[in-house]
Scaffold this motif. Structure first.
Motif, PDB file in Angstrom:
ATOM      1  N   ILE A  34       0.919  -1.197   0.005  1.00 56.12           N
ATOM      2  CA  ILE A  34      -0.058  -0.025  -0.046  1.00 56.12           C
ATOM      3  C   ILE A  34       0.692   1.348   0.096  1.00 56.12           C
ATOM      4  CG2 ILE A  34      -2.102   1.493   1.195  1.00 56.12           C
ATOM      5  CD1 ILE A  34      -2.824  -1.411   2.603  1.00 56.12           C
ATOM      6  N   ASN A  35       0.656   1.996  -0.917  1.00 52.02           N
ATOM      7  CA  ASN A  35       1.721   3.237  -1.180  1.00 52.02           C
ATOM      8  C   ASN A  35       0.903   4.357  -0.446  1.00 52.02           C
ATOM      9  OD1 ASN A  35       3.341   1.676  -2.801  1.00 52.02           O
ATOM     10  ND2 ASN A  35       2.261   2.446  -4.729  1.00 52.02           N
ATOM     11  N   ILE A  36      -0.045   4.867  -0.846  1.00 55.39           N
ATOM     12  CA  ILE A  36      -0.588   5.781   0.092  1.00 55.39           C
ATOM     13  C   ILE A  36      -2.021   5.690   0.584  1.00 55.39           C
ATOM     14  CG2 ILE A  36      -1.950   8.029  -0.598  1.00 55.39           C
ATOM     15  CD1 ILE A  36       0.833   8.371  -1.065  1.00 55.39           C
ATOM     16  N   MET A  37      -2.201   5.860   1.816  1.00 53.77           N
ATOM     17  CA  MET A  37      -3.806   5.773   2.602  1.00 53.77           C
ATOM     18  C   MET A  37      -3.990   7.115   2.923  1.00 53.77           C
ATOM     19  SD  MET A  37      -3.221   2.237   4.911  1.00 53.77           S
ATOM     20  CE  MET A  37      -4.853   1.688   4.723  1.00 53.77           C
ATOM     21  N   GLY A  38      -5.419   7.458   2.900  1.00 55.81           N
ATOM     22  CA  GLY A  38      -5.920   8.761   3.271  1.00 55.81           C
ATOM     23  C   GLY A  38      -7.131   8.782   3.673  1.00 55.81           C
ATOM     24  N   TRP A  39      -7.685   9.973   4.154  1.00 60.51           N
ATOM     25  CA  TRP A  39      -8.963  10.151   4.294  1.00 60.51           C
ATOM     26  C   TRP A  39      -9.586  11.523   3.461  1.00 60.51           C
ATOM     27  CZ3 TRP A  39     -11.776   7.124   7.515  1.00 60.51           C
ATOM     28  CH2 TRP A  39     -11.243   6.260   8.180  1.00 60.51           C
ATOM     29  N   TYR A  40     -10.762  11.371   3.059  1.00 58.49           N
ATOM     30  CA  TYR A  40     -11.457  12.240   2.152  1.00 58.49           C
ATOM     31  C   TYR A  40     -12.703  12.512   3.088  1.00 58.49           C
ATOM     32  CZ  TYR A  40      -8.281  11.839  -1.794  1.00 58.49           C
ATOM     33  OH  TYR A  40      -7.172  12.105  -2.507  1.00 58.49           O
ATOM     34  N   ARG A  41     -13.413  13.809   2.687  1.00 55.19           N
ATOM     35  CA  ARG A  41     -14.748  13.916   3.299  1.00 55.19           C
ATOM     36  C   ARG A  41     -15.487  14.687   2.312  1.00 55.19           C
ATOM     37  NH1 ARG A  41     -13.224  18.395   8.127  1.00 55.19           N
ATOM     38  NH2 ARG A  41     -12.653  20.171   6.807  1.00 55.19           N
ATOM     39  N   GLN A  42     -16.814  14.604   2.538  1.00 54.87           N
ATOM     40  CA  GLN A  42     -17.803  15.247   1.578  1.00 54.87           C
ATOM     41  C   GLN A  42     -19.073  15.659   2.316  1.00 54.87           C
ATOM     42  OE1 GLN A  42     -19.251  12.847  -1.961  1.00 54.87           O
ATOM     43  NE2 GLN A  42     -19.674  15.092  -2.961  1.00 54.87           N
ATOM     44  N   ALA A  43     -19.187  16.854   2.603  1.00 56.51           N
ATOM     45  CA  ALA A  43     -20.123  17.575   3.261  1.00 56.51           C
ATOM     46  C   ALA A  43     -21.472  17.627   2.084  1.00 56.51           C
ATOM     47  CB  ALA A  43     -19.819  18.895   3.714  1.00 56.51           C
ATOM     48  N   PRO A  44     -22.726  17.787   2.648  1.00 61.95           N
ATOM     49  CA  PRO A  44     -23.768  17.898   1.692  1.00 61.95           C
ATOM     50  C   PRO A  44     -23.775  19.212   0.738  1.00 61.95           C
ATOM     51  CG  PRO A  44     -24.730  17.430   3.916  1.00 61.95           C
ATOM     52  CD  PRO A  44     -23.155  17.689   4.163  1.00 61.95           C
ATOM     53  N   GLY A  45     -24.024  18.868  -0.371  1.00 60.98           N
ATOM     54  CA  GLY A  45     -23.863  20.025  -1.385  1.00 60.98           C
ATOM     55  C   GLY A  45     -22.406  20.501  -1.650  1.00 60.98           C
ATOM     56  N   LYS A  46     -21.415  19.748  -1.248  1.00 58.14           N
ATOM     57  CA  LYS A  46     -20.019  20.148  -1.380  1.00 58.14           C
ATOM     58  C   LYS A  46     -19.351  18.999  -2.142  1.00 58.14           C
ATOM     59  CE  LYS A  46     -19.473  23.533   2.012  1.00 58.14           C
ATOM     60  NZ  LYS A  46     -18.496  23.888   3.230  1.00 58.14           N
ATOM     61  N   GLU A  47     -18.105  19.409  -2.772  1.00 56.81           N
ATOM     62  CA  GLU A  47     -17.274  18.103  -3.310  1.00 56.81           C
ATOM     63  C   GLU A  47     -16.515  17.708  -2.396  1.00 56.81           C
ATOM     64  OE1 GLU A  47     -16.861  20.280  -7.618  1.00 56.81           O
ATOM     65  OE2 GLU A  47     -15.031  19.911  -6.487  1.00 56.81           O
ATOM     66  N   ARG A  48     -16.212  16.221  -2.868  1.00 54.99           N
ATOM     67  CA  ARG A  48     -15.288  15.493  -1.847  1.00 54.99           C
ATOM     68  C   ARG A  48     -13.958  16.286  -1.627  1.00 54.99           C
ATOM     69  NH1 ARG A  48     -15.192   9.065  -2.637  1.00 54.99           N
ATOM     70  NH2 ARG A  48     -17.404   9.619  -2.315  1.00 54.99           N
ATOM     71  N   GLU A  49     -13.325  16.413  -0.715  1.00 52.67           N
ATOM     72  CA  GLU A  49     -12.057  17.074  -0.434  1.00 52.67           C
ATOM     73  C   GLU A  49     -10.910  16.106   0.299  1.00 52.67           C
ATOM     74  OE1 GLU A  49     -12.351  20.450   1.817  1.00 52.67           O
ATOM     75  OE2 GLU A  49     -13.187  19.512   3.531  1.00 52.67           O
ATOM     76  N   LEU A  50      -9.854  16.249   0.215  1.00 47.57           N
ATOM     77  CA  LEU A  50      -8.736  15.534   0.965  1.00 47.57           C
ATOM     78  C   LEU A  50      -8.697  16.072   2.256  1.00 47.57           C
ATOM     79  CD1 LEU A  50      -6.264  13.601   1.011  1.00 47.57           C
ATOM     80  CD2 LEU A  50      -4.798  15.333   0.303  1.00 47.57           C
ATOM     81  N   VAL A  51      -8.737  15.293   3.087  1.00 52.23           N
ATOM     82  CA  VAL A  51      -8.440  15.587   4.736  1.00 52.23           C
ATOM     83  C   VAL A  51      -6.962  15.648   5.071  1.00 52.23           C
ATOM     84  CG1 VAL A  51      -9.185  15.139   7.224  1.00 52.23           C
ATOM     85  CG2 VAL A  51     -10.758  15.005   5.240  1.00 52.23           C
ATOM     86  N   ALA A  52      -6.539  14.116   4.659  1.00 48.46           N
ATOM     87  CA  ALA A  52      -4.983  13.988   5.283  1.00 48.46           C
ATOM     88  C   ALA A  52      -4.536  12.699   4.353  1.00 48.46           C
ATOM     89  CB  ALA A  52      -4.985  13.807   6.612  1.00 48.46           C
ATOM     90  N   GLY A  53      -3.373  12.462   4.356  1.00 46.14           N
ATOM     91  CA  GLY A  53      -3.070  11.363   3.704  1.00 46.14           C
ATOM     92  C   GLY A  53      -1.546  11.069   4.336  1.00 46.14           C
TER      93      GLY A  53
END
Length: 124
Positions: free
Chosen positions: A31-50
């Motif tokens: 596994i090279n990269i692991m991360g967390w993204y989030r998506q709030a209602p009405g918004k695009e998915r965004e990177l939180v941390a990697g």
């Protein structure tokens, strides 16, 4: 082929803490990269941390100094420690991983997988 299963989401009060976990399973070679993204209602998915395979991390400006990402390579698990939670952190959080899948008989291929998402709600 590669499954990611998140846990730890829920309701937290403003200023509180929550810890998310994501475990990868399957015939994983690396596994090279692991991360967390989030998506709030009405918004695009965004990177939180990697975090990469040697532990280098990157964070969204909005969560720096509040969230900490870490990984346990032996367990193929990534964590997100969320401290000083804010209402604007409310979103569905998705785990993401990229690496190499072992298809057997020396057949390897890249994978790019997502978890099913876990809801985090910050509210009093």
């Amino acid at each position: 082929q590669v499954q990611l299963v998140e846990s730890g989401g829920g309701l937290v009060q403003p200023g509180g803490s929550l810890r998310l976990s994501c475990a990868a399973s399957g015939s994983i070679f690396s596994i090279n990269i692991m991360g967390w993204y989030r998506q709030a209602p009405g918004k695009e998915r965004e990177l939180v941390a990697g975090v990469d395979s040697v532990g280098s991390t990157n964070y969204a400006d909005s969560v720096k100094c509040r969230f900490t990402i870490s990984r346990d390579n032996a367990k193929k698990t990534v964590y997100l420690q969320m401290n000083s939670a804010k209402p604007e952190d409310t979103a569905v959080y998705y785990c993401h991983a990229k690496g190499i899948f072992d298809g057997g008989r020396s057949y390897y291929q890249h994978f790019d997988s997502w978890g099913q998402g876990t809801q985090v709600t910050v509210s009093s």
